[in-house]
Each structure stands twice: as C-alpha cells, then as structure tokens.
Design a protein around this motif. Structure first.
Motif, PDB file in Angstrom:
ATOM      1  N   ARG A   1      10.892   0.161  53.688  1.00  0.00           N
ATOM      2  CA  ARG A   1       9.519  -0.095  53.241  1.00  0.00           C
ATOM      3  C   ARG A   1       9.097   0.929  52.187  1.00  0.00           C
ATOM      4  NH1 ARG A   1       6.461  -3.416  56.709  1.00  0.00           N
ATOM      5  NH2 ARG A   1       7.438  -3.842  58.736  1.00  0.00           N
ATOM      6  N   ARG A   2       9.406   2.202  52.442  1.00  0.00           N
ATOM      7  CA  ARG A   2       9.006   3.259  51.503  1.00  0.00           C
ATOM      8  C   ARG A   2       9.715   3.089  50.153  1.00  0.00           C
ATOM      9  NH1 ARG A   2       9.444   6.682  56.175  1.00  0.00           N
ATOM     10  NH2 ARG A   2      11.537   7.304  55.483  1.00  0.00           N
ATOM     11  N   ALA A   3      11.004   2.708  50.188  1.00  0.00           N
ATOM     12  CA  ALA A   3      11.749   2.551  48.938  1.00  0.00           C
ATOM     13  C   ALA A   3      11.227   1.364  48.132  1.00  0.00           C
ATOM     14  CB  ALA A   3      13.238   2.365  49.240  1.00  0.00           C
ATOM     15  N   ILE A   4      10.928   0.267  48.806  1.00  0.00           N
ATOM     16  CA  ILE A   4      10.383  -0.904  48.100  1.00  0.00           C
ATOM     17  C   ILE A   4       9.035  -0.566  47.477  1.00  0.00           C
ATOM     18  CG2 ILE A   4       9.412  -3.212  48.460  1.00  0.00           C
ATOM     19  CD1 ILE A   4      11.688  -3.730  50.442  1.00  0.00           C
ATOM     20  N   LYS A   5       8.207   0.164  48.195  1.00  0.00           N
ATOM     21  CA  LYS A   5       6.915   0.591  47.657  1.00  0.00           C
ATOM     22  C   LYS A   5       7.114   1.504  46.449  1.00  0.00           C
ATOM     23  CE  LYS A   5       2.371   1.131  47.965  1.00  0.00           C
ATOM     24  NZ  LYS A   5       1.402   0.023  47.800  1.00  0.00           N
ATOM     25  N   GLU A   6       8.107   2.394  46.539  1.00  0.00           N
ATOM     26  CA  GLU A   6       8.380   3.345  45.453  1.00  0.00           C
ATOM     27  C   GLU A   6       8.771   2.628  44.163  1.00  0.00           C
ATOM     28  OE1 GLU A   6      11.723   6.825  44.398  1.00  0.00           O
ATOM     29  OE2 GLU A   6      11.631   5.945  46.405  1.00  0.00           O
ATOM     30  N   PHE A   7       9.611   1.588  44.267  1.00  0.00           N
ATOM     31  CA  PHE A   7      10.164   0.969  43.065  1.00  0.00           C
ATOM     32  C   PHE A   7       9.411  -0.276  42.601  1.00  0.00           C
ATOM     33  CE2 PHE A   7      13.851   3.418  44.582  1.00  0.00           C
ATOM     34  CZ  PHE A   7      14.166   4.099  43.410  1.00  0.00           C
ATOM     35  N   THR A   8       8.585  -0.860  43.448  1.00  0.00           N
ATOM     36  CA  THR A   8       7.861  -2.060  43.025  1.00  0.00           C
ATOM     37  C   THR A   8       6.354  -1.890  43.085  1.00  0.00           C
ATOM     38  OG1 THR A   8       7.717  -3.063  45.241  1.00  0.00           O
ATOM     39  CG2 THR A   8       9.737  -3.452  43.971  1.00  0.00           C
ATOM     40  N   GLY A   9       5.875  -0.910  43.860  1.00  0.00           N
ATOM     41  CA  GLY A   9       4.437  -0.737  44.034  1.00  0.00           C
ATOM     42  C   GLY A   9       3.847  -1.694  45.036  1.00  0.00           C
ATOM     43  N   MET A  10       4.688  -2.509  45.691  1.00  0.00           N
ATOM     44  CA  MET A  10       4.191  -3.508  46.644  1.00  0.00           C
ATOM     45  C   MET A  10       4.671  -3.196  48.056  1.00  0.00           C
ATOM     46  SD  MET A  10       4.591  -7.119  44.598  1.00  0.00           S
ATOM     47  CE  MET A  10       6.297  -6.807  44.147  1.00  0.00           C
ATOM     48  N   ASN A  11       3.914  -3.656  49.014  1.00  0.00           N
ATOM     49  CA  ASN A  11       4.332  -3.590  50.393  1.00  0.00           C
ATOM     50  C   ASN A  11       5.343  -4.698  50.659  1.00  0.00           C
ATOM     51  OD1 ASN A  11       2.593  -1.436  51.120  1.00  0.00           O
ATOM     52  ND2 ASN A  11       0.880  -2.892  51.198  1.00  0.00           N
ATOM     53  N   ILE A  12       6.175  -4.511  51.660  1.00  0.00           N
ATOM     54  CA  ILE A  12       7.251  -5.466  51.925  1.00  0.00           C
ATOM     55  C   ILE A  12       6.712  -6.858  52.250  1.00  0.00           C
ATOM     56  CG2 ILE A  12       7.431  -4.957  54.400  1.00  0.00           C
ATOM     57  CD1 ILE A  12      10.492  -5.118  54.015  1.00  0.00           C
ATOM     58  N   ARG A  13       5.538  -6.936  52.893  1.00  0.00           N
ATOM     59  CA  ARG A  13       4.985  -8.243  53.244  1.00  0.00           C
ATOM     60  C   ARG A  13       4.427  -8.985  52.035  1.00  0.00           C
ATOM     61  NH1 ARG A  13       4.838  -9.007  58.593  1.00  0.00           N
ATOM     62  NH2 ARG A  13       4.995  -7.187  59.985  1.00  0.00           N
ATOM     63  N   GLU A  14       4.256  -8.301  50.932  1.00  0.00           N
ATOM     64  CA  GLU A  14       3.734  -8.940  49.725  1.00  0.00           C
ATOM     65  C   GLU A  14       4.832  -9.607  48.902  1.00  0.00           C
ATOM     66  OE1 GLU A  14      -0.055  -6.178  48.536  1.00  0.00           O
ATOM     67  OE2 GLU A  14       1.945  -5.345  48.136  1.00  0.00           O
ATOM     68  N   ILE A  15       6.087  -9.353  49.272  1.00  0.00           N
ATOM     69  CA  ILE A  15       7.209  -9.828  48.463  1.00  0.00           C
ATOM     70  C   ILE A  15       7.160 -11.348  48.280  1.00  0.00           C
ATOM     71  CG2 ILE A  15       9.719 -10.051  48.365  1.00  0.00           C
ATOM     72  CD1 ILE A  15       8.710  -7.257  47.739  1.00  0.00           C
ATOM     73  N   HIS A  16       7.029 -12.098  49.372  1.00  0.00           N
ATOM     74  CA  HIS A  16       7.080 -13.552  49.278  1.00  0.00           C
ATOM     75  C   HIS A  16       5.774 -14.143  48.755  1.00  0.00           C
ATOM     76  CE1 HIS A  16      11.045 -14.118  50.970  1.00  0.00           C
ATOM     77  NE2 HIS A  16      10.753 -13.225  51.907  1.00  0.00           N
ATOM     78  N   LYS A  17       4.724 -13.356  48.715  1.00  0.00           N
ATOM     79  CA  LYS A  17       3.465 -13.845  48.158  1.00  0.00           C
ATOM     80  C   LYS A  17       3.422 -13.688  46.637  1.00  0.00           C
ATOM     81  CE  LYS A  17       0.905 -12.535  52.350  1.00  0.00           C
ATOM     82  NZ  LYS A  17      -0.178 -11.673  52.904  1.00  0.00           N
TER      83      LYS A  17
END
Length: 347
Positions: free
Chosen positions: A311-327
């Motif tokens: 979760r922290r790495a995805i936030k670091e590189f995309t600025g999004m939370n993991i649950r926002e990915i599919h939205k």
C-alpha cells in the motif's frame, strides 16, 4: 577503411553498426571469395582465410555485426568453415577478449602450438604475434576490443593476462562480461556509443583488476556494476528476502560501494526495488481477473513482505490508495507507463 569493413575501434566522434551477409546470386565459390576478401579487410590485423580441407563450398553462409565507437569495438561472427592466418602486428594497442559461444572443433594457435578451444570459452587474444585458427562449421564468437592505454594495462600486465587459461568460470565473466556481450545489439545502440563504451571499459577494468589483483576505483567500476545490479534486480525483485545485504553479497561489494553506485540515479537502490515491485503490483491489479486475487496474494507475488508495505509503495509511486486503483484505471495506466519509463531510462 573500406566501407564494408569492421573497424577495430571508432574515432573520437563516431560510432557505427556494420553488418555483413553474403550477397545473393553468387556461386558457392564466389560466396567464399567475397567473405574472404571482406574479412581480410575487416580487422586491424590483416587476416588471410582459406577454405578448410574437405569442406563443401555450399556450406558458406557467414554473417557478422560490429559496433565501433570511441576507443572500443564489439564484433560478433557466425563464421564459415575456414582456416585463418595473421601476421604479427606489434602496433596494436587493443586489449582483446573473445567469447567462443559455439566452437566445437575449433583450434587456435597463439604460441606455435594448436590448442583446442571448447565451446563457451572466454580468452584474451594477442594479435601482436602471428597466429592461426581452424574454425568449424557453425563457429560463433564475440570479441570485445578496448584501447589498452585507457585501462592502464602495462606490457607486463598484458603478458600476464594472455597467459591465463579459460576464464568462463570466473565470477566477473559470468556476472558482467557475458551479459554485456549478449545485450548490445538493441535498436539505436549506435546512438549510445559513448555510454556503451563507458560500460564496456568499466566491465573490462573490473575484470582486469580482479585478474591482476590490482586496485580498481569505484568510479571505474560504477557503470558496469550499476548496470549488472539493475539486471539482477529485474529478475530478483519478487524475492521478499532481497535487501542491500543480499545484493552486496551477490556482487562482493561493501554496502557503502553499493549505495555509491546509485547515489546519482533518479531511482536509488531501495527506491528501485520498490518501483519494480510496484510495477508488477499495478500490472496484476489492472488485470481483468484481478478481483479474484487477494491483496495478500498480489503482495507476495511482487516481493512485498505484507500488504501494508505494498500500500505504501503504491501511494509513493502513484499518489493513490490501493482501493482507488479500479476506480481510476486510465489514471493508473498512465502512472504505470510513467513508472516503466523511469525504470527504463535509468537501466
């Protein structure tokens, strides 16, 4: 230099990829003669080719590719069955390393005694003395030539290197040299001659320093080692045990040296590992059946120790939370593309 020749080293302002293939429409005898004339003008040390006794001229189908840049050249050849002879050339200043990828039946005479060369052998070659070879059908070799002066190799050091037997099992050969020889034929390589030459000199300096037990400073090793570490990370990032200690042990480096090799990179060492893992996580999350894969499974397949670190790495590189990915899949696709570009630009 002939237009279709293969230079042994490029001048300070040029780099060029040259390819050779036997022209169409020639008889078998003409094909061998064309190859013989071209080959005789293609190398710095004049080489005379003769057909191997008993070989059919129909089997003549040689090809070659060469990259020459400032102070270096790379040559790869698929040779026809032939005998080769060269005269002494005391003026050469190249340090030449040959990798005999396919050489079953090859004999090489560098000291007056023909010596069989096994497939997979890696040897330093000296063309300042006369010599010869007998190459079988299907012979395939690569040769790296580096200006010896740029490596500070003395005459005594050169003699020591030339006395060495097969280097194929040397760890630096397997870790740095062979990968460098296997990966240079990518599109656009001729426009990257300076960077390529820097890496190849670094590879050779690292190998020579190890063989001669002479010190090689970090700056000289940096291009070769950082490139090798990056390739290692590409195939090992999904190992959750991968850390600085493991990488340092793999390449026989101190932690300080390892961090130094990445201090000027856009992606530092730890950041690069997280970026590789995040790239894989985003690819899995964007797959059509991603809903059937749990976050824990994705984290494990990408090398993260737990979901929270993913979760922290995805936030670091995309600025999004993991649950926002599919939205926000279009945004995620863009973030993934940018991440791939960052990883590739620093490769």
């Amino acid at each position: 230099m002939k237009e279709d020749g293969m230079p042994q080293s490029g001048d300070a302002n040029s780099a060029r990829v040259r390819r050779y293939a036997v022209p169409e429409g020639l008889t078998p005898e003409q094909r061998f003669e064309h190859w013989r004339v071209w080959y005789g003008n293609a190398v710095e040390t004049p080489m005379r080719l003769e057909r191997s006794e008993g070989e059919s001229p129909a089997s003549v189908s040689p090809s070659a590719i060469n990259l020459a840049g400032p102070g270096f050249s790379l040559i790869e050849m698929h040779n026809t069955p032939a005998l080769g002879f060269w005269a002494p050339n005391p003026d050469t200043t190249d340090l030449r390393l040959a990798y005999f990828r396919k050489a079953s039946g090859l004999t090489l005479d560098l000291n007056g005694i023909p010596e069989p060369i096994p497939t997979g052998s890696v040897r330093f070659i000296d063309t300042s003395l006369g010599g010869s070879f007998d190459a079988p059908e299907g012979f395939h070799a690569q040769q790296l030539n580096i200006d010896r002066i740029s490596l500070n190799v003395s005459e005594g050091g050169l003699r020591s290197l030339l006395r060495l037997p097969d280097l194929a099992s040397h760890p630096i050969v397997g870790t740095f040299v062979v990968p460098a020889l296997m990966s240079w034929k990518r599109p656009g390589i001729d426009s990257e001659a300076s960077a390529t030459g820097e890496i190849l000199r670094s590879v050779m300096a690292t190998l020579v320093g190890s063989l001669l037990e002479s010190p090689v400073d970090d700056e000289a090793q940096k291009p070769a080692l950082s490139r090798a570490v990056k390739k290692y990370l590409e195939t090992s990032f999904d190992n959750p045990s991968l850390d600085v200690a493991m990488i340092a042990g793999k390449f026989n480096l101190s932690r300080r040296s390892l961090f130094y090799f990445f201090e000027t990179e856009e992606l530092r060492l730890g950041e690069r590992i997280r970026a590789l893992r995040t790239r894989k996580a985003l690819e899995l999350l964007l797959q059509a059946d991603a809903q059937r894969i749990t976050y824990s499974e994705i984290a494990a397949r990408c090398g993260f120790t737990n979901v929270q670190s993913m979760r922290r790495a995805i936030k670091e590189f995309t600025g999004m939370n993991i649950r926002e990915i599919h939205k926000s899949e279009p945004v995620v696709h863009m973030a993934l593309q940018q991440l791939r570009q960052r990883l590739n630009s620093a490769a």
